[in-house]
Motif scaffolding. Structure first.
Motif, PDB file in Angstrom:
ATOM      1  N   GLY A 164      37.933  40.246  35.082  1.00 16.96           N
ATOM      2  CA  GLY A 164      39.331  40.607  35.525  1.00 16.96           C
ATOM      3  C   GLY A 164      39.371  41.919  36.252  1.00 16.96           C
ATOM      4  O   GLY A 164      40.496  42.435  36.348  1.00 16.96           O
ATOM      5  N   TYR A 165      38.205  42.397  36.590  1.00 17.11           N
ATOM      6  CA  TYR A 165      38.275  43.675  37.318  1.00 17.11           C
ATOM      7  C   TYR A 165      38.801  43.268  38.836  1.00 17.11           C
ATOM      8  O   TYR A 165      39.438  44.110  39.335  1.00 17.11           O
ATOM      9  CB  TYR A 165      36.782  44.188  37.482  1.00 17.11           C
ATOM     10  CG  TYR A 165      36.635  45.388  38.190  1.00 17.11           C
ATOM     11  CD1 TYR A 165      37.590  46.572  37.753  1.00 17.11           C
ATOM     12  CD2 TYR A 165      35.773  45.388  39.164  1.00 17.11           C
ATOM     13  CE1 TYR A 165      37.370  47.971  38.597  1.00 17.11           C
ATOM     14  CE2 TYR A 165      35.752  46.819  39.906  1.00 17.11           C
ATOM     15  CZ  TYR A 165      36.633  47.948  39.666  1.00 17.11           C
ATOM     16  OH  TYR A 165      36.472  49.317  40.147  1.00 17.11           O
ATOM     17  N   CYS A 332      34.352  47.391  34.071  1.00 21.96           N
ATOM     18  CA  CYS A 332      33.914  46.058  33.567  1.00 21.96           C
ATOM     19  C   CYS A 332      33.414  46.179  31.985  1.00 21.96           C
ATOM     20  O   CYS A 332      33.586  45.264  31.155  1.00 21.96           O
ATOM     21  CB  CYS A 332      32.929  45.231  34.580  1.00 21.96           C
ATOM     22  SG  CYS A 332      33.504  44.707  36.112  1.00 21.96           S
ATOM     23  N   PHE A 333      32.789  47.436  31.700  1.00 20.25           N
ATOM     24  CA  PHE A 333      32.320  47.734  30.457  1.00 20.25           C
ATOM     25  C   PHE A 333      33.441  47.687  29.456  1.00 20.25           C
ATOM     26  O   PHE A 333      33.459  47.105  28.354  1.00 20.25           O
ATOM     27  CB  PHE A 333      31.543  48.857  30.447  1.00 20.25           C
ATOM     28  CG  PHE A 333      31.114  49.360  28.970  1.00 20.25           C
ATOM     29  CD1 PHE A 333      29.970  48.941  28.646  1.00 20.25           C
ATOM     30  CD2 PHE A 333      31.662  50.375  28.407  1.00 20.25           C
ATOM     31  CE1 PHE A 333      29.633  49.152  27.259  1.00 20.25           C
ATOM     32  CE2 PHE A 333      31.005  51.126  27.354  1.00 20.25           C
ATOM     33  CZ  PHE A 333      30.013  50.146  26.668  1.00 20.25           C
ATOM     34  N   VAL A 334      34.671  48.364  29.799  1.00 28.56           N
ATOM     35  CA  VAL A 334      35.733  48.493  29.074  1.00 28.56           C
ATOM     36  C   VAL A 334      36.369  46.969  28.748  1.00 28.56           C
ATOM     37  O   VAL A 334      36.796  46.740  27.596  1.00 28.56           O
ATOM     38  CB  VAL A 334      36.848  49.438  29.688  1.00 28.56           C
ATOM     39  CG1 VAL A 334      38.141  49.354  28.928  1.00 28.56           C
ATOM     40  CG2 VAL A 334      36.405  50.754  29.712  1.00 28.56           C
ATOM     41  N   GLU A 335      36.407  46.101  29.684  1.00 25.88           N
ATOM     42  CA  GLU A 335      36.946  44.840  29.716  1.00 25.88           C
ATOM     43  C   GLU A 335      36.141  43.853  28.826  1.00 25.88           C
ATOM     44  O   GLU A 335      36.519  43.228  27.902  1.00 25.88           O
ATOM     45  CB  GLU A 335      37.174  44.220  31.089  1.00 25.88           C
ATOM     46  CG  GLU A 335      38.175  44.821  31.826  1.00 25.88           C
ATOM     47  CD  GLU A 335      39.585  44.559  31.436  1.00 25.88           C
ATOM     48  OE1 GLU A 335      39.596  43.469  30.810  1.00 25.88           O
ATOM     49  OE2 GLU A 335      40.546  45.156  31.694  1.00 25.88           O
ATOM     50  N   LEU A 336      34.733  44.197  28.908  1.00 31.00           N
ATOM     51  CA  LEU A 336      33.837  43.233  28.014  1.00 31.00           C
ATOM     52  C   LEU A 336      33.966  43.731  26.604  1.00 31.00           C
ATOM     53  O   LEU A 336      33.885  43.007  25.749  1.00 31.00           O
ATOM     54  CB  LEU A 336      32.428  43.570  28.690  1.00 31.00           C
ATOM     55  CG  LEU A 336      31.448  42.835  27.901  1.00 31.00           C
ATOM     56  CD1 LEU A 336      31.464  41.264  27.811  1.00 31.00           C
ATOM     57  CD2 LEU A 336      29.952  42.976  28.454  1.00 31.00           C
ATOM     58  N   LEU A 337      33.931  44.979  26.456  1.00 37.87           N
ATOM     59  CA  LEU A 337      34.068  45.455  25.130  1.00 37.87           C
ATOM     60  C   LEU A 337      35.391  45.445  24.279  1.00 37.87           C
ATOM     61  O   LEU A 337      35.349  45.423  23.087  1.00 37.87           O
ATOM     62  CB  LEU A 337      33.683  47.065  25.087  1.00 37.87           C
ATOM     63  CG  LEU A 337      32.470  47.426  23.899  1.00 37.87           C
ATOM     64  CD1 LEU A 337      31.159  46.649  24.280  1.00 37.87           C
ATOM     65  CD2 LEU A 337      32.371  48.856  24.121  1.00 37.87           C
ATOM     66  N   SER A 338      36.446  45.056  25.192  1.00 40.93           N
ATOM     67  CA  SER A 338      37.615  44.820  24.645  1.00 40.93           C
ATOM     68  C   SER A 338      37.704  43.645  23.749  1.00 40.93           C
ATOM     69  O   SER A 338      38.400  43.686  22.573  1.00 40.93           O
ATOM     70  CB  SER A 338      38.802  44.805  25.679  1.00 40.93           C
ATOM     71  OG  SER A 338      38.370  43.566  26.594  1.00 40.93           O
TER      72      SER A 338
END
Length: 475
Positions: A164-165, A332-338
């Motif tokens: 979703g980035y 993308c790290f923030v999205e994945l970890l969410s």
């Protein structure tokens, strides 16, 4: 109660491994602590883009601080029951086995040819989809779930879309990327600044002039205007110095973990300026994330989740994308970890969204699809799934397979419209099913030894079995 029948496809020899145990050593001390020791030394560093497996020792991967587990890459060795070793063993046997060996070699060549053709087909389909003005995300997920070919920078773009980035509308890419990268630059300027620099800027904003420090009266006046929260000895919660010293402990942990990240790869490790710049990027991302997320901050193991993202984005052949890999990786790290952040919050461990709840879901999934295996593990041998699946789930399987295989598994994890966690649990369940014969023949100790040092496996087979688990459970 009628015992559920195991479907025939689960009993196929294709998915079963030999009952011979792996050679990796295992040490069990109590129900909450497992020590892993390797009898082999680490492989020499190698260059991207195809990193092989590597040995990790306990010193290189300390446990998550509040769980006493050791995230460690297993010693991926050439298993004596793998296809390649079987071929080599047969060739070295007497002449009566030569025809068998040749047949196996021919079969492997055919498999490689088929795999290459499939990669070319997937690459063409992905390039076609990525060339559209508005990308059909459903179609992109379907194609990507079958595997994203290495090279030509496809994976970098596809992952950004799947996370979703990047928006599906390509006309928005330029503006969205510029906005996000500018935002990350501001984060770094504000969050990575030393308190001394913050104080200096505050003084400058208040009209202080360093040249006036020669005047004693003006010097005293200047000091009197420094608020309590700006004083280095202040213990107030709002003190920038107090926060700085608290952050220092987290930063020291991040520094240690970043230096331990994939020591077998020149990309992440070594004295070269290239490796050091990559380490600095990982460090920046983790520090910024920790400061923006005070409820979680940093937990050991996050560096292992971050590494595949940064590696893929940094190896994008597009120079602009490569140069901005740090900023892109952060978001993308923030999205994945969410979707997994609750697994890193100790206060939520026993909640419905915590790690123990997720492990229980894995247990239920195995029971639905292979009750015989579930009963042997949890009833007969009393192997708590937390003993082996905690690391599988929290680190998204990055420690169970070599780096290249982990990336291919992530292609499928990120492609699932239900979210990575659902696919992750199916893959974990499939990992158990693939070695079910060895598990059913094992006791407590041998089972843990096998599952905490998962043997080499064909990733395509693993993902096939995981996809099969989408269907209805067996009855």
């Amino acid at each position: 109660m009628v015992k559920k029948k195991v479907p025939d496809w689960l009993n196929s020899s294709l998915w079963s491994s030999s009952s011979t145990t792996t050679t990796t050593s295992f040490s069990y001390s109590d129900t909450n602590h497992f020590d892993h020791h390797s009898s082999t030394s680490a492989s020499p560093p190698i260059d991207p883009p195809l990193p092989p497996a590597a040995t990790r020792d306990e010193q290189q991967h300390p446990p998550r601080h509040h769980h006493n587990y050791h995230p460690r890459k297993p010693d991926i060795k050439e298993d004596k029951h793998s296809k390649s070793s079987i071929v080599n063993d047969n060739i070295s046997n007497n002449n009566s086995n030569n025809s068998i060996s040749n047949n196996k070699i021919d079969n492997r060549k055919a498999d490689n040819t088929e795999s290459s053709a499939e990669d070319i087909s997937n690459q063409a389909l992905l390039l076609t989809e990525l060339s559209r003005k508005v990308i059909n995300m459903g179609e992109l997920r379907r194609i990507a779930s079958q595997g994203i070919p290495d090279g030509v920078g496809i994976r970098s773009t596809v992952w950004k879309l799947l996370l979703g980035y990047l928006p599906p509308d390509r006309s928005l890419w330029s503006s969205e990327l510029a906005k996000k990268r500018s935002q990350y630059k501001r984060f770094k300027e504000e969050l990575l600044m030393n308190p001394s620099e913050i104080t200096r800027r505050l003084e400058k904003m208040m009209g202080f002039d360093n040249d006036d420090a020669k005047s004693e009266s003006r010097y005293v006046l200047s000091r009197s205007k420094i608020t309590h929260g700006e004083h280095p000895l202040s213990l107030g919660k709002s003190s920038i110095w107090n926060k700085f010293f608290q952050d220092s402990e987290i930063i020291e942990q991040i520094d240690r973990d970043v230096k331990r990240t994939h020591p077998d790869m020149h990309f992440f490790s070594g004295d070269s300026s290239f490796a050091k710049s990559n380490q600095e990027a990982l460090r920046n991302i983790l520090i910024v994330f920790a400061k923006l997320n005070p409820g979680i901050r940093y937990v050991q193991g996050m560096n292992e989740i971050l590494a595949p993202l940064f590696y893929v984005f940094k190896n994008d052949p597009d120079e602009e994308m490569e140069a901005c890999a740090e900023a892109d990786t952060f978001f993308c790290f923030v999205e994945l970890l969410s979707g997994f952040r609750d697994h890193f919050c100790q206060q939520l461990d026993n909640s419905v969204v915590g790690i123990r709840s997720t492990i229980t879901r894995l247990s239920h999934l195995l029971k639905e699809h292979d009750e015989e295996l579930w009963r042997h593990l949890e009833v007969t041998t009393k192997v708590n799934p937390q003993f082996y699946s905690f690391r599988w789930i929290t680190l998204l399987l990055t420690q169970e397979f070599n780096f290249a295989d982990s990336i291919h598994i992530w292609d499928t994890l990120l492609s699932d419209p239900e979210g990575p966690q659902e696919t992750l649990l199916r893959v974990c369940c499939a990992m158990l099913i693939l070695v079910r014969r060895r598990l059913l023949a094992g006791d407590f100790t041998s089972i843990l030894k096998l599952l905490q040092n998962y043997p080499p496996t064909n990733i395509s087979h693993l993902l096939y079995v995981a996809n099969k688990l989408r269907g209805q459970p067996s009855h």
